[in-house]
Scaffold this motif. Structure first.
Motif, PDB file in Angstrom:
ATOM      1  N   ASN A   1       2.335  -8.853  -7.893  1.00  0.00           N
ATOM      2  CA  ASN A   1       2.241  -7.392  -7.881  1.00  0.00           C
ATOM      3  C   ASN A   1       2.147  -6.877  -6.445  1.00  0.00           C
ATOM      4  O   ASN A   1       2.040  -7.650  -5.497  1.00  0.00           O
ATOM      5  CB  ASN A   1       1.061  -6.915  -8.746  1.00  0.00           C
ATOM      6  N   SER A   2       2.193  -5.574  -6.310  1.00  0.00           N
ATOM      7  CA  SER A   2       2.198  -4.961  -4.977  1.00  0.00           C
ATOM      8  C   SER A   2       0.943  -5.276  -4.184  1.00  0.00           C
ATOM      9  O   SER A   2       1.022  -5.553  -2.988  1.00  0.00           O
ATOM     10  CB  SER A   2       2.351  -3.441  -5.100  1.00  0.00           C
ATOM     11  N   VAL A   3      -0.209  -5.233  -4.825  1.00  0.00           N
ATOM     12  CA  VAL A   3      -1.461  -5.507  -4.113  1.00  0.00           C
ATOM     13  C   VAL A   3      -1.427  -6.922  -3.550  1.00  0.00           C
ATOM     14  O   VAL A   3      -1.717  -7.137  -2.366  1.00  0.00           O
ATOM     15  CB  VAL A   3      -2.679  -5.291  -5.032  1.00  0.00           C
ATOM     16  N   ALA A   4      -1.062  -7.892  -4.368  1.00  0.00           N
ATOM     17  CA  ALA A   4      -1.014  -9.283  -3.911  1.00  0.00           C
ATOM     18  C   ALA A   4       0.001  -9.458  -2.785  1.00  0.00           C
ATOM     19  O   ALA A   4      -0.243 -10.197  -1.824  1.00  0.00           O
ATOM     20  CB  ALA A   4      -0.694 -10.207  -5.079  1.00  0.00           C
ATOM     21  N   TYR A   5       1.124  -8.785  -2.905  1.00  0.00           N
ATOM     22  CA  TYR A   5       2.161  -8.885  -1.868  1.00  0.00           C
ATOM     23  C   TYR A   5       1.639  -8.372  -0.527  1.00  0.00           C
ATOM     24  O   TYR A   5       1.811  -9.025   0.511  1.00  0.00           O
ATOM     25  CB  TYR A   5       3.403  -8.097  -2.296  1.00  0.00           C
ATOM     26  N   PHE A   6       0.995  -7.206  -0.522  1.00  0.00           N
ATOM     27  CA  PHE A   6       0.511  -6.660   0.738  1.00  0.00           C
ATOM     28  C   PHE A   6      -0.686  -7.442   1.270  1.00  0.00           C
ATOM     29  O   PHE A   6      -0.866  -7.536   2.489  1.00  0.00           O
ATOM     30  CB  PHE A   6       0.235  -5.160   0.614  1.00  0.00           C
ATOM     31  N   LYS A   7      -1.484  -8.045   0.395  1.00  0.00           N
ATOM     32  CA  LYS A   7      -2.543  -8.944   0.872  1.00  0.00           C
ATOM     33  C   LYS A   7      -1.925 -10.134   1.590  1.00  0.00           C
ATOM     34  O   LYS A   7      -2.407 -10.569   2.642  1.00  0.00           O
ATOM     35  CB  LYS A   7      -3.417  -9.415  -0.288  1.00  0.00           C
ATOM     36  N   ARG A   8      -0.850 -10.664   1.033  1.00  0.00           N
ATOM     37  CA  ARG A   8      -0.168 -11.786   1.684  1.00  0.00           C
ATOM     38  C   ARG A   8       0.393 -11.359   3.036  1.00  0.00           C
ATOM     39  O   ARG A   8       0.299 -12.102   4.016  1.00  0.00           O
ATOM     40  CB  ARG A   8       0.935 -12.335   0.790  1.00  0.00           C
TER      41      ARG A   8
ATOM     42  N   ASP B   1      -2.405 -11.230   5.526  1.00  0.00           N
ATOM     43  CA  ASP B   1      -2.773 -12.587   5.950  1.00  0.00           C
ATOM     44  C   ASP B   1      -1.749 -13.136   6.943  1.00  0.00           C
ATOM     45  O   ASP B   1      -2.105 -13.723   7.964  1.00  0.00           O
ATOM     46  CB  ASP B   1      -2.865 -13.525   4.745  1.00  0.00           C
ATOM     47  N   TYR B   2      -0.462 -12.952   6.617  1.00  0.00           N
ATOM     48  CA  TYR B   2       0.598 -13.409   7.516  1.00  0.00           C
ATOM     49  C   TYR B   2       0.493 -12.714   8.872  1.00  0.00           C
ATOM     50  O   TYR B   2       0.619 -13.340   9.931  1.00  0.00           O
ATOM     51  CB  TYR B   2       1.979 -13.152   6.901  1.00  0.00           C
ATOM     52  N   ASN B   3       0.267 -11.414   8.853  1.00  0.00           N
ATOM     53  CA  ASN B   3       0.167 -10.635  10.074  1.00  0.00           C
ATOM     54  C   ASN B   3      -0.923 -11.193  10.993  1.00  0.00           C
ATOM     55  O   ASN B   3      -0.698 -11.401  12.189  1.00  0.00           O
ATOM     56  CB  ASN B   3      -0.115  -9.179   9.702  1.00  0.00           C
TER      57      ASN B   3
ATOM     58  N   ILE C   1      -7.301  -4.183   8.726  1.00  0.00           N
ATOM     59  CA  ILE C   1      -6.116  -4.068   7.877  1.00  0.00           C
ATOM     60  C   ILE C   1      -6.339  -4.831   6.574  1.00  0.00           C
ATOM     61  O   ILE C   1      -6.086  -4.304   5.486  1.00  0.00           O
ATOM     62  CB  ILE C   1      -4.861  -4.577   8.611  1.00  0.00           C
ATOM     63  N   ALA C   2      -6.818  -6.053   6.673  1.00  0.00           N
ATOM     64  CA  ALA C   2      -7.074  -6.857   5.467  1.00  0.00           C
ATOM     65  C   ALA C   2      -8.105  -6.185   4.564  1.00  0.00           C
ATOM     66  O   ALA C   2      -7.928  -6.151   3.337  1.00  0.00           O
ATOM     67  CB  ALA C   2      -7.537  -8.258   5.862  1.00  0.00           C
TER      68      ALA C   2
ATOM     69  N   THR D   1      -8.699  -2.822  -0.725  1.00  0.00           N
ATOM     70  CA  THR D   1      -9.175  -1.668  -1.504  1.00  0.00           C
ATOM     71  C   THR D   1      -8.065  -1.022  -2.330  1.00  0.00           C
ATOM     72  O   THR D   1      -8.340  -0.158  -3.151  1.00  0.00           O
ATOM     73  CB  THR D   1      -9.771  -0.580  -0.590  1.00  0.00           C
ATOM     74  N   LEU D   2      -6.826  -1.414  -2.099  1.00  0.00           N
ATOM     75  CA  LEU D   2      -5.697  -0.752  -2.744  1.00  0.00           C
ATOM     76  C   LEU D   2      -5.507  -1.190  -4.188  1.00  0.00           C
ATOM     77  O   LEU D   2      -5.901  -2.284  -4.570  1.00  0.00           O
ATOM     78  CB  LEU D   2      -4.406  -1.029  -1.954  1.00  0.00           C
ATOM     79  N   THR D   3      -4.891  -0.308  -4.932  1.00  0.00           N
ATOM     80  CA  THR D   3      -4.454  -0.614  -6.299  1.00  0.00           C
ATOM     81  C   THR D   3      -2.952  -0.409  -6.360  1.00  0.00           C
ATOM     82  O   THR D   3      -2.368   0.247  -5.481  1.00  0.00           O
ATOM     83  CB  THR D   3      -5.136   0.323  -7.319  1.00  0.00           C
ATOM     84  N   ASP D   4      -2.328  -0.940  -7.395  1.00  0.00           N
ATOM     85  CA  ASP D   4      -0.887  -0.721  -7.547  1.00  0.00           C
ATOM     86  C   ASP D   4      -0.569   0.759  -7.669  1.00  0.00           C
ATOM     87  O   ASP D   4       0.467   1.212  -7.169  1.00  0.00           O
ATOM     88  CB  ASP D   4      -0.355  -1.479  -8.767  1.00  0.00           C
ATOM     89  N   GLU D   5      -1.463   1.531  -8.284  1.00  0.00           N
ATOM     90  CA  GLU D   5      -1.236   2.975  -8.436  1.00  0.00           C
ATOM     91  C   GLU D   5      -1.237   3.672  -7.080  1.00  0.00           C
ATOM     92  O   GLU D   5      -0.405   4.554  -6.825  1.00  0.00           O
ATOM     93  CB  GLU D   5      -2.287   3.597  -9.360  1.00  0.00           C
TER      94      GLU D   5
END
Length: 165
Positions: free
Chosen positions: A2-9, A12-14, A93-94, A99-103
Motif C-alpha cells: 500500500n501507499s503507506v508502506a511504499y513511502f516508508k520504504r 528508509d532508502y533515503n 521524514i521517517a 503518521t500517514l494513512t492511505d487516505e
C-alpha cells in the motif's frame, strides 16, 4: 504494497543513501567539499545544503507548518554539523511518514512555491517528488565525489534492496 508502506520504504532508502553519500564525502579532504564544481549548486557542500533546505521546505508544507527560505540557503558551513542535521532530518521524514494513512496520501496538498505561486497537487506526487529530488541531487554529489578523487557510490534503490531486504 500500500501507499503507506511504499513511502516508508522510500524514507528508509533515503536515509540509507544519505548515509552512504555522507560517508563518501567524509573520506574526502575537507577542502574538496567546498571546491568549485560544475553542478547546479557549485560545490558538494552547497548541494548537500540545498538538499536539506528542500527537505525542510517540503516536509513543512506536508505537515501543514510551512517555512520560507531560499533554495540556495547555506544552513551549515561545517560538514559535521550538516551531517548531524541530515541525520535528524531523515528521522523527521521517517517520523512524518509513519503518521500517514492511505487516505491522507490520496488527498491533495495546496502549497506556496518558493519561486512561483500557489499550487494544488496530489499528495502522493509531492511525496514522490521529495524523494526523487533527493535522488536527483545525490547523483550530482556522486559525480562530484568522483571528480574529487573519491570512490564511486552504489546508491541506487536496487543496492538498498540487496543490502537491506
Amino acid at each position: 504494497m500500500n501507499s503507506v508502506a511504499y513511502f516508508k520504504r522510500l524514507a528508509d532508502y533515503n536515509a540509507w543513501a544519505n548515509r552512504h553519500v555522507y560517508d563518501a564525502c567524509a573520506a574526502l579532504p575537507p577542502a574538496a567539499l567546498d571546491a568549485p564544481r560544475r553542478a547546479f549548486f557549485p560545490s558538494i557542500m552547497r548541494t548537500l545544503n540545498h538538499l536539506l533546505v528542500a527537505d525542510r521546505l517540503w516536509l513543512s508544507r506536508l505537515s501543514g507548518a510551512p517555512v520560507a527560505m531560499a533554495l540556495d540557503t547555506i544552513l551549515f558551513a561545517d560538514f559535521d554539523d550538516l551531517r548531524a542535521a541530515r541525520v535528524a532530518q531523515d528521522q523527521d521524514i521517517a517520523d512524518f511518514i509513519a503518521t500517514l494513512t492511505d487516505e491522507v496520501i490520496a488527498s491533495d496538498l495546496t502549497y506556496q512555491s518558493v519561486t512561483a505561486g500557489a499550487y494544488t497537487m496530489p499528495r502522493d506526487l509531492v511525496l514522490g517528488h521529495m524523494f526523487n529530488h533527493q535522488t536527483h541531487h545525490r547523483g550530482q554529489v556522486s559525480n562530484m565525489v568522483l571528480e574529487a578523487g573519491g570512490k564511486a557510490l552504489e546508491i541506487d534503490l536496487i543496492y538498498y534492496g540487496r543490502e537491506q531486504l
